[in-house]
Write an enzyme that holds these catalytic residues in place. Structure first.
Site, PDB file in Angstrom:
ATOM      1  N   HIS A   1       0.823  -1.220   0.000  1.00  0.00           N
ATOM      2  CA  HIS A   1       0.000   0.000   0.000  1.00  0.00           C
ATOM      3  C   HIS A   1       0.854   1.266   0.000  1.00  0.00           C
ATOM      4  O   HIS A   1       0.378   2.332  -0.374  1.00  0.00           O
ATOM      5  CB  HIS A   1      -0.980  -0.016   1.177  1.00  0.00           C
ATOM      6  CG  HIS A   1      -2.165  -0.906   0.922  1.00  0.00           C
ATOM      7  ND1 HIS A   1      -3.252  -0.510   0.181  1.00  0.00           N
ATOM      8  CD2 HIS A   1      -2.410  -2.183   1.281  1.00  0.00           C
ATOM      9  CE1 HIS A   1      -4.129  -1.505   0.107  1.00  0.00           C
ATOM     10  NE2 HIS A   1      -3.640  -2.538   0.766  1.00  0.00           N
TER      11      HIS A   1
ATOM     12  N   GLU B   1     -11.561   0.156  -4.986  1.00  0.00           N
ATOM     13  CA  GLU B   1     -10.676   0.220  -3.791  1.00  0.00           C
ATOM     14  C   GLU B   1     -11.089   1.288  -2.793  1.00  0.00           C
ATOM     15  O   GLU B   1     -11.197   0.938  -1.602  1.00  0.00           O
ATOM     16  CB  GLU B   1      -9.209   0.432  -4.206  1.00  0.00           C
ATOM     17  CG  GLU B   1      -8.296   0.366  -3.008  1.00  0.00           C
ATOM     18  CD  GLU B   1      -6.839   0.645  -3.348  1.00  0.00           C
ATOM     19  OE1 GLU B   1      -6.506   0.872  -4.506  1.00  0.00           O
ATOM     20  OE2 GLU B   1      -6.047   0.655  -2.395  1.00  0.00           O
TER      21      GLU B   1
ATOM     22  N   HIS C   1     -14.506  -0.536  -0.963  1.00  0.00           N
ATOM     23  CA  HIS C   1     -13.590  -1.364  -0.167  1.00  0.00           C
ATOM     24  C   HIS C   1     -13.085  -0.634   1.081  1.00  0.00           C
ATOM     25  O   HIS C   1     -13.095  -1.187   2.177  1.00  0.00           O
ATOM     26  CB  HIS C   1     -12.425  -1.825  -1.058  1.00  0.00           C
ATOM     27  CG  HIS C   1     -11.158  -2.048  -0.315  1.00  0.00           C
ATOM     28  ND1 HIS C   1     -10.201  -1.065  -0.181  1.00  0.00           N
ATOM     29  CD2 HIS C   1     -10.686  -3.112   0.380  1.00  0.00           C
ATOM     30  CE1 HIS C   1      -9.204  -1.529   0.550  1.00  0.00           C
ATOM     31  NE2 HIS C   1      -9.465  -2.771   0.903  1.00  0.00           N
TER      32      HIS C   1
ATOM     33  N   HIS D   1     -13.658  -1.518   5.247  1.00  0.00           N
ATOM     34  CA  HIS D   1     -12.654  -1.614   6.312  1.00  0.00           C
ATOM     35  C   HIS D   1     -13.087  -0.763   7.513  1.00  0.00           C
ATOM     36  O   HIS D   1     -12.969  -1.182   8.662  1.00  0.00           O
ATOM     37  CB  HIS D   1     -11.304  -1.087   5.816  1.00  0.00           C
ATOM     38  CG  HIS D   1     -10.436  -2.128   5.161  1.00  0.00           C
ATOM     39  ND1 HIS D   1      -9.569  -2.913   5.872  1.00  0.00           N
ATOM     40  CD2 HIS D   1     -10.302  -2.501   3.870  1.00  0.00           C
ATOM     41  CE1 HIS D   1      -8.917  -3.719   5.044  1.00  0.00           C
ATOM     42  NE2 HIS D   1      -9.350  -3.495   3.812  1.00  0.00           N
TER      43      HIS D   1
ATOM     44  N   HIS E   1     -12.336  -9.002   2.058  1.00  0.00           N
ATOM     45  CA  HIS E   1     -11.702  -9.049   0.741  1.00  0.00           C
ATOM     46  C   HIS E   1     -12.286 -10.174  -0.100  1.00  0.00           C
ATOM     47  O   HIS E   1     -12.320 -10.082  -1.329  1.00  0.00           O
ATOM     48  CB  HIS E   1     -10.178  -9.137   0.862  1.00  0.00           C
ATOM     49  CG  HIS E   1      -9.563  -7.777   0.879  1.00  0.00           C
ATOM     50  ND1 HIS E   1      -9.257  -7.087  -0.261  1.00  0.00           N
ATOM     51  CD2 HIS E   1      -9.272  -6.958   1.915  1.00  0.00           C
ATOM     52  CE1 HIS E   1      -8.789  -5.882   0.069  1.00  0.00           C
ATOM     53  NE2 HIS E   1      -8.781  -5.783   1.381  1.00  0.00           N
TER      54      HIS E   1
HETATM   55 CU1  CUO Z   1      -4.908  -4.211   1.302  1.00  0.00          CU
HETATM   56 CU2  CUO Z   1      -8.112  -3.914   2.059  1.00  0.00          CU
HETATM   57  O1  CUO Z   1      -6.630  -3.410   0.748  1.00  0.00           O
HETATM   58  O2  CUO Z   1      -6.354  -4.038   2.833  1.00  0.00           O
END
Ligand code: CUO
Length: 687
Positions: free
Chosen positions: A216, A351, A367, A371, A407
């Site tokens: 990331h 994402e 996404h 989280h 995920h």
């Molecule tokens: Cu790597 Cu959800 O994208 O943690």
């Protein structure tokens, strides 16, 4: 770059909570700051404080005054003791502004000054993240090694009492031979009553979590366009996480657990609880846990607001556009979701990256907000003043069983898109005149049984000194046990019935049976296929023998790269060694290259395919090769295009023409498979 600049930049990864004027490199080096750099707390005494720390040091490095002092008010909402989350819009915008500031520093010296100045004025997690992104992306800092995050913030990675014991050991014995590494317990987050705990060795592995952080870091969602917009970034978001799921599924089968159940219904109770027991570095509190059977709720907190309904609306819109075959950008323009660009567009949109999403207002932030909603389930309106759980942080998210279910759900959206594409046809899969006649994987070179591989535990030592603030310990070593596999060699015999040519060798490992011990059909098997390696081969006419070591894998990096000791003493001098040492953090840990297997031996399909390079090759820009870009299947190549023109995961990313894998292998000479047994032994070797 002068050595001094390089050195200051490396030093800033050490002792992240201590002011910049304290000593680093085990008390050997100090930065001499201009008076204006001291924060208000120390300003009045800057002389005295500076002198105190510059006594008894070997090296003093003066830091240049800033040409223009930045206004850091934009970062105020993220106080010094708050947890920093890349999934949080507000935090991400702050990080983006900081990355931009760092990227725009006019020259190296000023970047050094700016970094030192900012370090003491910003949230330490935020600073370390944006700083590492800048180091990874600035043209003048390519030679600076990025310290592994587990060494910068060790408390986010290891059981807290380890650090106390380690400090004690380090300050009593120093670097003398009497010092022993303190052991990080392997089994501390749950008991065996919890079935999911069988996978703790995978989820809580330091290498797994630091890989995820590093990925990331290399692929941020926000920041300057040239930093965010990388070749096939959205597709790689899909693929790297899909491969994590495939690996986790195989690991589950080895541990007698059924495959991941995607978190499709956000209104159901979340069965899996998780209590991480690790400390946040910035506020010394444990990351909150989540009880079994928790319901997800709308989150309504000062800096995070998200409802389950909103997430479901985004999901439905995205499912609709996949059925429709096109998305609409902000001006209403239709962009087709075709087989070349479709998955990349979807990856950036799901994402989601505010910089690259085609239409964030319409398709949302699916996404990331998932989280968030999961990470605040224990305190959705903030009434208990609790911070987010591990799912809120890329350094820790993979520890929680729910990560794989969330995920898993995101992956079902991508899978829906892929399932609508035509199956691969013979022209795409075949390679006329090339046949793979023999396939094996074998431990060592000779005398061992082919196609029987071994896993066991290994105890390795990591140096956690860099991240331990306010400690007199000169050196803190911790040992942890992790799964390991005996290194092995693949051998393939390939006959080329034509002129000299080039192919791409693609190696996968696939579970053969499901959780009920039923043979998996290719349609299921392909979605659980694990990429093991991918590399280019030159084929001469006639028989070719291809050998490849497991340690050369294009998905993994060796242990030493992830956890090299930090500090000038350890920096290699030879140029080639130095080159390998840089920018090496992204890549799946080599020690988890193989699933665990079972004590009886678990049988997998080992599959290899030699594809036609004329359909694989990519015209690369003429940028220098980066010695550390070895895990290119998962991490791409620095400043280059993704080195394979085919869809990521090819040939298993799309439907295939056969029902079972052996039928496909029989139909295509350029493919081969064999049964491969992975034998696990419950013993630990010490490295
Ligand atoms: Cu790597 Cu959800 O994208 O943690």
């Amino acid at each position: 770059m002068t050595n001094t600049d390089l050195k200051v930049l490396e030093l800033l990864f050490q002792r992240p909570l201590e002011p910049a004027f304290t000593t680093r490199d085990n008390g050997k080096t100090v930065l001499e700051l201009p008076d204006s750099f001291y924060t208000d707390r120390y300003k009045a005494e800057s002389d005295q404080v500076g002198n105190r720390f510059s006594k008894n040091v070997d090296v003093r490095i003066p830091v240049q005054e800033l040409a223009s002092v930045p206004n850091l008010d934009f970062a105020k909402p993220l106080g010094p003791k708050k947890q920093f989350s890349l999934f949080n819009d507000q935090h991400r915008n702050i990080a983006s502004e900081l990355i931009t500031l760092f990227m725009n520093a006019p020259n190296l010296r000023q970047f050094v000054s700016l970094s030192v100045f900012c370090k003491d004025r910003l949230n330490p997690m935020l600073f370390q993240y944006a700083y590492a992104v800048a180091i990874a992306h600035r043209k003048d800092t390519t030679e600076v090694p990025i310290t592994n995050i587990s060494q910068v913030f060790p408390s986010n990675f290891v059981e807290p009492s380890t650090l106390k014991d380690g400090r004690q050991e380090g300050s009593v014995f120093g670097e003398s031979g009497d010092r022993v590494p303190v052991a990080i317990p392997r089994d501390y987050t749950a008991s065996d009553i919890e079935d999911e705990h069988r996978l703790a060795y995978f989820r809580e592995d330091i290498g797994v979590n630091s890989h995820h952080w590093h990925w990331h870091l290399v692929y941020p969602t926000t920041g300057p366009y040239e930093v965010v917009n990388k070749d096939r970034r959205g597709e790689l978001f899909y693929y790297m996480h899909q491969q994590i799921l495939a690996r986790y599924n195989a690991e589950r089968f080895c541990n007698n657990l059924k495959r991941i159940q995607p978190l499709a219904n956000l209104h159901n109770e979340v069965f899996e609880g998780y209590f991480p027991k690790i400390l946040s570095s910035v506020n010394n509190r444990t990351y909150p846990g989540r009880a079994s059977g928790q319901l997800l709720k709308d989150v309504d907190r000062e800096d995070t607001r998200i409802t389950i309904d909103e997430i479901l609306r985004w999901r439905n819109r995205i499912m609709d556009v996949i059925d429709q075959g096109y998305v609409e950008d902000t001006s209403g323009q239709r962009i087709p979701l075709d087989e070349v660009r479709g998955i990349d567009i979807l990856g950036n949109m799901i994402e989601a990256s505010p910089v690259l999403s085609v239409n964030m207002q319409l398709y949302g932030n699916l996404h990331n907000q998932g989280h968030n909603i999961i990470s605040f389930a224990h305190d959705p309106d903030g009434r208990h003043l609790e911070e987010f759980g591990v799912m809120g942080d890329v350094t820790t998210a993979m520890r929680d069983p729910i990560f794989y279910r969330w995920h898993g759900f995101i992956n079902t959206v991508f899978t829906k898109f892929k399932s609508l594409l035509n199956p691969y046809n013979a022209a795409q899969l075949g390679f006329e005149g090339v046949s793979v006649d023999y396939i094996e994987a074998r431990i060592g070179k000779k005398g061992t049984t082919p196609n029987v591989l071994a896993t066991y535990w290994q105890n390795s030592t990591v140096d956690l000194t860099a991240g331990l603030d306010f400690s007199s310990a000169t050196n803190v070593l911790a040992s942890f046990s992790h799964l390991q596999n005996a290194p092995f060699t693949y051998t393939f015999n390939v006959t080329n019935n034509g002129a000299k040519r080039t192919g791409t060798c693609r190696i996968f490992l696939c579970p053969k049976v499901d959780e009920r011990n039923m043979a998996l059909r290719l349609e299921d098997q392909r979605q659980m296929a694990i990429e093991m390696d991918k590399f280019t081969v030159d084929l001469v006419p006639g028989v070719n023998t291809i050998r490849r070591q497991s340690t050369e894998s294009s998905v993994a990096i060796p242990f030493e790269r992830s956890f090299r000791p930090v500090g000038a003493n350890y920096q290699p001098q030879a140029a080639d060694e130095l080159a390998r040492f840089r920018f090496c953090g992204c890549g799946w840990p080599q020690h988890l290259l193989l699933p665990k297997g079972t004590t009886q031996g678990m049988v997998f399909d080992l599959f290899v395919m030699i594809s036609d390079y004329s359909q694989d090759s990519v015209e690369q820009p003429n940028t220098p090769n980066d010695a550390c870009s070895t895990a290119y299947s998962f991490c791409g190549l620095k400043d280059k295009l993704y080195p394979d023109r085919r869809a990521m995961g090819f040939p298993f990313d799309r439907r295939l023409p056969n029902t079972y894998l052996n039928e496909m292998v029989d139909a295509f000479g350029n493919m081969a498979r064999t049964d491969l047994r992975i034998q696990y032994t419950d013993r630990t070797i010490v490295k």
